[in-house]
Design an enzyme around this catalytic site. Structure first.
Site, PDB file in Angstrom:
ATOM      1  N   GLY A 324       3.209   5.586 -22.648  1.00  0.00           N
ATOM      2  CA  GLY A 324       2.372   6.592 -21.985  1.00  0.00           C
ATOM      3  C   GLY A 324       1.725   7.521 -23.013  1.00  0.00           C
ATOM      4  N   CYS A 327       3.797  10.417 -23.866  1.00  0.00           N
ATOM      5  CA  CYS A 327       5.201  10.048 -24.025  1.00  0.00           C
ATOM      6  C   CYS A 327       5.652  10.110 -25.475  1.00  0.00           C
ATOM      7  CB  CYS A 327       5.363   8.624 -23.500  1.00  0.00           C
ATOM      8  SG  CYS A 327       7.013   8.017 -23.702  1.00  0.00           S
ATOM      9  N   GLY A 367       1.368   2.784 -17.834  1.00  0.00           N
ATOM     10  CA  GLY A 367       1.214   3.600 -19.038  1.00  0.00           C
ATOM     11  C   GLY A 367       0.525   2.877 -20.185  1.00  0.00           C
ATOM     12  N   ARG A 390      -3.122   9.424 -17.689  1.00  0.00           N
ATOM     13  CA  ARG A 390      -4.189  10.100 -18.449  1.00  0.00           C
ATOM     14  C   ARG A 390      -5.562   9.853 -17.835  1.00  0.00           C
ATOM     15  NH1 ARG A 390      -8.178   8.833 -21.586  1.00  0.00           N
ATOM     16  NH2 ARG A 390      -7.759   6.698 -20.948  1.00  0.00           N
ATOM     17  N   TYR A 413      -2.998  18.103 -19.017  1.00  0.00           N
ATOM     18  CA  TYR A 413      -2.237  16.900 -18.669  1.00  0.00           C
ATOM     19  C   TYR A 413      -0.860  16.995 -19.334  1.00  0.00           C
ATOM     20  CZ  TYR A 413      -1.030  11.900 -18.382  1.00  0.00           C
ATOM     21  OH  TYR A 413      -0.399  10.704 -18.131  1.00  0.00           O
ATOM     22  N   GLY A 415       3.358  15.710 -19.465  1.00  0.00           N
ATOM     23  CA  GLY A 415       4.283  14.630 -19.128  1.00  0.00           C
ATOM     24  C   GLY A 415       5.409  15.104 -18.220  1.00  0.00           C
ATOM     25  N   GLU A 416       5.951  14.165 -17.482  1.00  0.00           N
ATOM     26  CA  GLU A 416       7.096  14.495 -16.623  1.00  0.00           C
ATOM     27  C   GLU A 416       8.353  14.761 -17.461  1.00  0.00           C
ATOM     28  OE1 GLU A 416       7.297  14.719 -12.983  1.00  0.00           O
ATOM     29  OE2 GLU A 416       5.215  15.099 -13.536  1.00  0.00           O
ATOM     30  N   ARG A 426      14.335  12.500 -13.704  1.00  0.00           N
ATOM     31  CA  ARG A 426      13.729  11.299 -14.274  1.00  0.00           C
ATOM     32  C   ARG A 426      14.531  10.776 -15.473  1.00  0.00           C
ATOM     33  NH1 ARG A 426       9.295   9.450 -17.622  1.00  0.00           N
ATOM     34  NH2 ARG A 426       8.149   7.924 -16.390  1.00  0.00           N
ATOM     35  N   ASN A 473     -16.950 -13.300 -16.783  1.00  0.00           N
ATOM     36  CA  ASN A 473     -16.981 -13.955 -18.099  1.00  0.00           C
ATOM     37  C   ASN A 473     -15.877 -15.011 -18.186  1.00  0.00           C
ATOM     38  OD1 ASN A 473     -17.591 -10.732 -19.533  1.00  0.00           O
ATOM     39  ND2 ASN A 473     -19.099 -12.349 -19.263  1.00  0.00           N
ATOM     40  N   GLY A 500     -15.821  -2.935 -32.884  1.00  0.00           N
ATOM     41  CA  GLY A 500     -16.570  -1.721 -32.579  1.00  0.00           C
ATOM     42  C   GLY A 500     -17.905  -1.751 -33.302  1.00  0.00           C
TER      43      GLY A 500
END
Ligand code: IMP
Length: 516
Positions: A324, A327, A367, A390, A413, A415-416, A426, A473, A500
């Site tokens: 994640g 994470c 994640g 995210r 944002y 994380g838990e 968790r 494709n 890229g």
């Protein structure tokens, strides 16, 4: 001696898909992205099944993470309307989570709760402040200024002229009073409400209950809301489908409350799901509420973990530890596995399980998706659907605050596993913790920002367009076909660079940095 896997731990960004023959029938508009969400029986001798006999499906293979900064009722509504599914976060009080679920289940497209309201003693200055804060120029006036108070009238941007009308003007002097308006009675359906809007040339139709209290508003601009959402994910009663996160501690209280609220599917929230706690939780739900709901479990990163949870009755199994974006589990504890390697191992075990039992258990890849094409790679590797945190946290509909830092619009944002989320359940191992004791000794997640990206629907449309185009494709119109046909190669570091833009100066780059 410890067992060392020969193959390195790989992730999505290391793989590339190879194209197959694209037939003329293979066009993006013909691609169907229906995904199975829960276990179902099929012929173990036949090919891996599609979602036809699955009792709960999504119209796109995308779900949102059970996280405070991602999946509240607002995001759940937006995502279900686009065909996906949210799991409302479980790290909150049971009644608050159940209320969020209930709001999704009672949501009616086109009927919106009024978010900009004033009481009759307000002035134009108040109206301007509400408009600036909420972005809505239509303001309901109710006896107590609430969204469900007795309806008194409505003020819109056309009732005053900024800079000219004195700001201390009483709102009741400029509003259109209820007596002069067309209103509808609660219970009216959307088609009839839209007919009234067209018949009386209205921009906004207030819907009132039998006591004259405001129920919802219907806006002319939303009249084709249904047509804009052809993939809407709804149940048999045409209500949006929604999931919810649970933990292995308070499920005896939480699950019945969520069921009463109308939840469609549950998911146990844990960073490491290969545990007796999860088997016990699934066992309780299956024996106490047979046939009433579904429950997913996880997370696991290998075939052993999958088979354990599938044997325990999990309706789907979630894959991924440490990948994640927020994470830090791998850094903190050295536990985890590259997401692609995890998925390949689990998919193999799932397929073996299907051949042996005739039960197909969907796999959710959770994640680590940082590019749109990672979704396609995850699906190609055998995931039935993905879970994203995210990605969704960047959108208007996500609960995080939007703010501007150094000329950049950002959303929060977290994380838990961060201190901010206080999601002890968790990560705990079932040990009793004395009241008041710190329950999270170290963090496994961070509190962060992500670039703000606008509305969910537009962004998701782009992501889905990329997935559909890639499937074409690869010569595939359906997900199982895509998985059967997919051919992937591991890319070398040099070939990734080649992927890229390279050896050119991008026009939006700062040319002065090239000049030195
Ligand atoms: P993302 O899409 O890469 O941001 O990953 C989202 C996923 O990260 C969630 O669905 C969870 O499985 C996981 N996750 C959420 N909070 C934390 C945390 O604090 N630490 C580790 N993993 C987390």
């Amino acid at each position: 001696m410890a067992y060392i896997y020969d193959a390195p731990s790989r992730t999505f960004g290391e793989y590339l898909l190879l194209p197959n023959l694209t037939t003329k029938a293979c066009v993006p508009a013909a691609v169907v992205l229906t995904a199975p969400l829960v276990r179902f029986a099929a012929d173990p001798e036949g090919p891996l099944p599609d979602a036809t006999n699955c009792p709960l499906t999504a119209n796109i293979p995308i779900t949102s993470a059970l996280m405070q900064s991602v999946s509240d009722d607002g995001l759940a509504i937006a995502l279900a309307r686009c065909g996906g599914l949210s799991f409302i976060f479980g790290s909150q009080a049971i009644d608050e989570q159940a209320a969020m679920v209930a709001r999704v289940k009672t949501y009616k497209a086109g009927f919106v709760a009024s978010t900009a309201n004033l009481a009759p003693d307000a002035t134009l200055a108040d109206a301007i402040a509400v408009t600036d804060r909420s972005g809505h120029s239509t303001i309901a006036v109710t006896h107590d200024g609430s969204a469900t108070g007795r309806f008194v009238g409505i003020v819109t941007g056309r009732d005053y002229r900024r800079g000219h009308t004195p700001v201390d003007t009483a709102i009741v002097q400029i509003m259109t009073p209820v007596a002069a308006m067309h209103c509808a009675e609660a219970g009216i359906d959307l088609a009839a409400a839209n007919d009234l809007i067209w018949q009386h040339k209205l921009n906004c139709l207030p819907v009132l209950d039998s006591h004259g209290h405001l129920d919802t508003l219907v806006f002319r601009k939303d009249h084709d809301a249904h047509k804009q959402h052809p993939l809407e994910n709804v149940d048999a009663a045409k209500r949006l489908v929604v999931g919810a996160g649970i933990n292995t501690r308070d499920y005896r209280d939480r699950v019945p409350a969520l069921l009463d609220a109308g939840v469609d599917i549950l998911c146990i929230d844990s960073s490491d799901g290969y545990s007796e706690w999860q088997a016990e939780t699934i066992g309780f739900i299956k024996s106490t509420y047979p046939g009433r709901t579904f429950v997913g479990a996880g997370n696991v990163v290998d075939g052993q973990g999958f088979t354990y949870l599938a044997d325990a009755g999990a309706d789907f199994v979630k894959v991924g530890i440490g990948g994640g974006s927020i994470c830090i589990t791998r850094e903190q504890k050295g536990i985890g596995r590259g997401q692609a390697s995890s998925l390949l191992d689990v998919v193999q075990a799932r397929n073996d399980y299907f051949r042996a039992t005739g039960i197909y258990v969907p796999i959710c890849s959770d994640g680590g998706i940082s590019q749109d094409y990672h979704v396609t790679v995850a699906l190609a590797l055998g995931a039935d659907f993905v879970m994203l945190g995210r990605y969704f946290a960047r959108f208007d509909e996500a609960p995080g605050r939007k703010l501007q830092i150094n000329n950049q619009m950002l959303k929060e944002y977290w994380g838990e596993g961060s201190n901010r989320a206080r999601n002890w359940e968790r990560y705990d191992h079932g040990e009793a913790v004395p009241d008041g004791a710190a329950k999270l000794i170290f963090e496994e997640g961070v509190d962060s920002y992500v670039p703000y990206a606008g509305g969910l629907r537009d962004n998701l449309e782009t992501t889905l367009a990329i997935i559909r185009s890639t499937m074409c494709n690869c010569g595939s119109l359906r997900l199982p076909q895509f998985q059967r046909r997919a051919r992937l190669t591991v890319a070398s570091a040099v070939s990734l660079r080649e992927g890229g833009a390279h050896d050119v100066i991008l026009k939006d780059a700062r040319l002065d940095s090239v000049d030195g």
